[in-house]
Design a protein around this motif. Structure first.
Motif, PDB file in Angstrom:
ATOM      1  N   GLN A  96      -0.517   5.213   1.670  1.00  8.62           N
ATOM      2  CA  GLN A  96      -1.053   3.917   1.845  1.00  8.62           C
ATOM      3  C   GLN A  96      -2.106   3.826   2.668  1.00  8.62           C
ATOM      4  O   GLN A  96      -1.742   4.560   3.814  1.00  8.62           O
ATOM      5  CB  GLN A  96       0.491   2.888   2.239  1.00  8.62           C
ATOM      6  CG  GLN A  96      -0.216   1.505   2.148  1.00  8.62           C
ATOM      7  CD  GLN A  96       1.216   0.615   2.163  1.00  8.62           C
ATOM      8  OE1 GLN A  96       1.955   0.878   2.571  1.00  8.62           O
ATOM      9  NE2 GLN A  96       1.292  -0.532   1.505  1.00  8.62           N
ATOM     10  N   ILE A  97      -3.086   3.364   2.480  1.00  8.28           N
ATOM     11  CA  ILE A  97      -4.391   3.230   3.311  1.00  8.28           C
ATOM     12  C   ILE A  97      -3.991   2.113   4.361  1.00  8.28           C
ATOM     13  O   ILE A  97      -3.852   1.237   4.288  1.00  8.28           O
ATOM     14  CB  ILE A  97      -5.534   2.849   2.689  1.00  8.28           C
ATOM     15  CG1 ILE A  97      -5.572   3.689   1.481  1.00  8.28           C
ATOM     16  CG2 ILE A  97      -6.639   2.957   3.527  1.00  8.28           C
ATOM     17  CD1 ILE A  97      -5.762   5.331   1.689  1.00  8.28           C
ATOM     18  N   PRO A  98      -4.282   2.780   5.927  1.00 12.61           N
ATOM     19  CA  PRO A  98      -3.863   1.966   6.855  1.00 12.61           C
ATOM     20  C   PRO A  98      -4.820   0.812   6.953  1.00 12.61           C
ATOM     21  O   PRO A  98      -6.192   0.791   6.863  1.00 12.61           O
ATOM     22  CB  PRO A  98      -4.133   2.897   7.983  1.00 12.61           C
ATOM     23  CG  PRO A  98      -3.742   4.112   7.592  1.00 12.61           C
ATOM     24  CD  PRO A  98      -4.456   4.216   6.163  1.00 12.61           C
ATOM     25  N   GLY A  99      -4.365  -0.507   7.314  1.00 13.72           N
ATOM     26  CA  GLY A  99      -5.050  -1.723   7.254  1.00 13.72           C
ATOM     27  C   GLY A  99      -5.505  -2.245   5.779  1.00 13.72           C
ATOM     28  O   GLY A  99      -6.154  -3.454   5.811  1.00 13.72           O
ATOM     29  N   ALA A 118      -9.611  12.567  -4.295  1.00 12.90           N
ATOM     30  CA  ALA A 118      -8.633  11.614  -3.863  1.00 12.90           C
ATOM     31  C   ALA A 118      -9.076  10.476  -5.075  1.00 12.90           C
ATOM     32  O   ALA A 118     -10.281   9.901  -5.314  1.00 12.90           O
ATOM     33  CB  ALA A 118      -9.010  11.236  -2.592  1.00 12.90           C
ATOM     34  N   VAL A 119      -8.002   9.832  -5.568  1.00  5.79           N
ATOM     35  CA  VAL A 119      -7.951   8.606  -6.244  1.00  5.79           C
ATOM     36  C   VAL A 119      -7.428   7.440  -5.757  1.00  5.79           C
ATOM     37  O   VAL A 119      -6.199   7.204  -5.639  1.00  5.79           O
ATOM     38  CB  VAL A 119      -7.537   9.096  -7.598  1.00  5.79           C
ATOM     39  CG1 VAL A 119      -7.486   7.517  -8.603  1.00  5.79           C
ATOM     40  CG2 VAL A 119      -8.070  10.126  -8.186  1.00  5.79           C
ATOM     41  N   PRO A 120      -8.231   6.383  -5.468  1.00  7.19           N
ATOM     42  CA  PRO A 120      -7.506   5.117  -4.923  1.00  7.19           C
ATOM     43  C   PRO A 120      -6.986   4.584  -5.651  1.00  7.19           C
ATOM     44  O   PRO A 120      -7.800   4.362  -6.979  1.00  7.19           O
ATOM     45  CB  PRO A 120      -8.875   4.425  -3.933  1.00  7.19           C
ATOM     46  CG  PRO A 120      -9.874   5.480  -3.981  1.00  7.19           C
ATOM     47  CD  PRO A 120      -9.749   6.417  -5.205  1.00  7.19           C
ATOM     48  N   VAL A 121      -5.843   3.622  -5.452  1.00  9.75           N
ATOM     49  CA  VAL A 121      -5.332   2.805  -6.774  1.00  9.75           C
ATOM     50  C   VAL A 121      -5.382   1.408  -5.958  1.00  9.75           C
ATOM     51  O   VAL A 121      -4.465   1.340  -4.942  1.00  9.75           O
ATOM     52  CB  VAL A 121      -4.033   3.370  -7.317  1.00  9.75           C
ATOM     53  CG1 VAL A 121      -3.342   2.094  -8.050  1.00  9.75           C
ATOM     54  CG2 VAL A 121      -3.995   4.715  -7.661  1.00  9.75           C
ATOM     55  N   ASP A 122      -5.876   0.515  -6.300  1.00  9.50           N
ATOM     56  CA  ASP A 122      -5.731  -0.791  -5.763  1.00  9.50           C
ATOM     57  C   ASP A 122      -4.927  -1.797  -6.757  1.00  9.50           C
ATOM     58  O   ASP A 122      -5.080  -1.791  -7.632  1.00  9.50           O
ATOM     59  CB  ASP A 122      -7.128  -1.490  -5.728  1.00  9.50           C
ATOM     60  CG  ASP A 122      -7.929  -1.132  -4.729  1.00  9.50           C
ATOM     61  OD1 ASP A 122      -7.669  -0.183  -4.045  1.00  9.50           O
ATOM     62  OD2 ASP A 122      -9.148  -1.281  -4.747  1.00  9.50           O
ATOM     63  N   LEU A 123      -3.882  -2.289  -5.929  1.00 10.40           N
ATOM     64  CA  LEU A 123      -2.789  -3.256  -6.639  1.00 10.40           C
ATOM     65  C   LEU A 123      -3.382  -4.718  -6.186  1.00 10.40           C
ATOM     66  O   LEU A 123      -3.405  -5.038  -5.059  1.00 10.40           O
ATOM     67  CB  LEU A 123      -1.454  -3.154  -5.889  1.00 10.40           C
ATOM     68  CG  LEU A 123      -0.962  -1.706  -6.015  1.00 10.40           C
ATOM     69  CD1 LEU A 123       0.511  -1.542  -5.456  1.00 10.40           C
ATOM     70  CD2 LEU A 123      -1.052  -1.270  -7.434  1.00 10.40           C
ATOM     71  N   LEU A 124      -3.628  -5.419  -7.048  1.00 10.08           N
ATOM     72  CA  LEU A 124      -4.399  -6.809  -7.147  1.00 10.08           C
ATOM     73  C   LEU A 124      -3.381  -7.823  -7.841  1.00 10.08           C
ATOM     74  O   LEU A 124      -2.620  -7.655  -8.626  1.00 10.08           O
ATOM     75  CB  LEU A 124      -5.618  -6.764  -7.760  1.00 10.08           C
ATOM     76  CG  LEU A 124      -6.502  -5.762  -7.233  1.00 10.08           C
ATOM     77  CD1 LEU A 124      -7.855  -5.717  -8.124  1.00 10.08           C
ATOM     78  CD2 LEU A 124      -7.006  -5.970  -5.832  1.00 10.08           C
ATOM     79  N   THR A 125      -3.456  -8.987  -7.493  1.00 14.90           N
ATOM     80  CA  THR A 125      -2.726 -10.192  -8.054  1.00 14.90           C
ATOM     81  C   THR A 125      -3.719 -11.460  -8.178  1.00 14.90           C
ATOM     82  O   THR A 125      -4.684 -11.456  -7.422  1.00 14.90           O
ATOM     83  CB  THR A 125      -1.358 -10.296  -7.560  1.00 14.90           C
ATOM     84  OG1 THR A 125      -0.749 -11.086  -8.219  1.00 14.90           O
ATOM     85  CG2 THR A 125      -1.557 -10.999  -6.068  1.00 14.90           C
ATOM     86  N   PRO A 126      -3.410 -12.313  -9.070  1.00 15.91           N
ATOM     87  CA  PRO A 126      -4.145 -13.756  -9.084  1.00 15.91           C
ATOM     88  C   PRO A 126      -3.960 -14.273  -7.778  1.00 15.91           C
ATOM     89  O   PRO A 126      -3.107 -14.175  -7.012  1.00 15.91           O
ATOM     90  CB  PRO A 126      -3.402 -14.628 -10.121  1.00 15.91           C
ATOM     91  CG  PRO A 126      -3.013 -13.545 -10.869  1.00 15.91           C
ATOM     92  CD  PRO A 126      -2.537 -12.196 -10.191  1.00 15.91           C
TER      93      PRO A 126
END
Length: 309
Positions: A96-99, A118-126
């Motif tokens: 998990q990326i700090p901040g 390195a592959v970032p994975v962003d968890l998003l929601t409405p």
């Protein structure tokens, strides 16, 4: 032989970054196996998943994975006997990326290249899940039960409307070959264009008032995605207009169409001006740049007129 999509292409035809992204996407869907009905892939990976390689045989470049989560569905699916989603991500070597609590990163070793990516994975929601009220309590429950904290983002609710299914196979980050097809839910391409139009407007406004860094660069990426997907939409502008027309009364789609009309009104508008800043549209010939900008503006104009007919 027709060009293969990113989902179908063998590893040797993909650049290293996309090989790593495909590996992580497969692994993520294993981690979320009990919750696949609540996640949809969006972001810059969408054109690669839904469109074949371009005329030069290249796939759309991207360096991360955006997942849109339906928190209402996710909160109803919790099993105390199993690791939380946050624990599962950690167990599978995601950091998990700090901040940035919504962003996780997985490093993928490519043995034939003797390097890791390195592959970032962003968890998003409405965005409604971040505005208080009942939706805010849903977000808190997901955070408490699953130990993940998706970032509320304007416009991404459209990703949850009628997503399409893409079948994916390939090599996992641990080197295991996944030969059977894994169903991956992906945002509808027409609604992806709408999401990008909303994001473009937000980035242009933020750049105008100088809030934060990188807004102009992100605006260029959004403008490029919009133009590419309109130009290459299966069935052409008529099919795209037919796809968007039933949604035009939705606030997010109405905002998107307004953004397109405003930011692509002329060749000198912000949309065409930003899209030529992308690397693949950096030509020394000013006449070619002018044609690229004019073509983008005219395509959007025809699309808006077709939707309103």
């Amino acid at each position: 032989m027709e060009p293969l999509t990113f989902a179908d292409a063998p590893d040797e035809l993909l650049p290293d970054a996309l090989r790593a992204i495909r590996a992580v996407l497969l692994e993520i869907h294993d981690i979320f196996s009990d919750h696949r009905h609540a996640i949809v892939v969006a972001g810059g990976l969408t054109p690669s998943l839904l469109l074949p390689a371009d005329a030069s045989g290249l796939y759309r470049a991207t360096n991360d994975i955006d997942l849109v989560l339906d928190l209402t569905l996710l909160q109803a699916a919790a099993d105390d006997s199993q690791p939380t989603l946050g624990e599962s991500l950690l167990q599978n070597l995601y950091q998990q990326i700090p901040g940035q609590q919504f962003r996780w990163e997985r490093r993928v070793w490519l043995p034939n290249r003797q390097k890791s990516i390195a592959v970032p994975v962003d968890l998003l929601t409405p965005v409604r899940y971040g505005l208080g009220g009942p939706e805010q309590s849903v977000r808190r429950r997901v955070r408490d039960v699953h130990e993940i904290d998706p970032a509320p983002l304007k416009g991404v609710d459209l990703a949850l409307l009628n997503p399409v299914t893409c079948l994916l196979s390939g090599t996992l980050p641990n080197g295991i070959e996944r030969r059977e097809n894994v169903p991956i839910r992906v945002v509808d391409l027409a609604l992806f264009i709408a999401i990008k139009a909303v994001a473009l407007d937000d980035r242009l406004q933020a750049h105008q008032v100088n809030t934060g860094e990188g807004h102009d660069r992100h605006a260029a990426k959004h403008a490029y995605d919009i133009d590419e997907c309109i130009a290459r939409f299966p069935g052409g502008l008529t099919a795209l207009a037919d796809r968007l027309r039933p949604y035009r009364t939705l606030p997010a789609v109405a905002d998107a169409l307004q953004s397109l009309a405003m930011h692509f009104a002329t060749a000198d508008s912000a949309g065409p001006a930003r899209l030529v800043e992308e690397e693949r549209h950096r030509f020394e010939d000013s006449d070619i740049l002018a044609i690229v900008r004019q073509s983008a503006s005219r395509r959007v104009g025809r699309l808006i007129r077709a939707i309103n007919d």
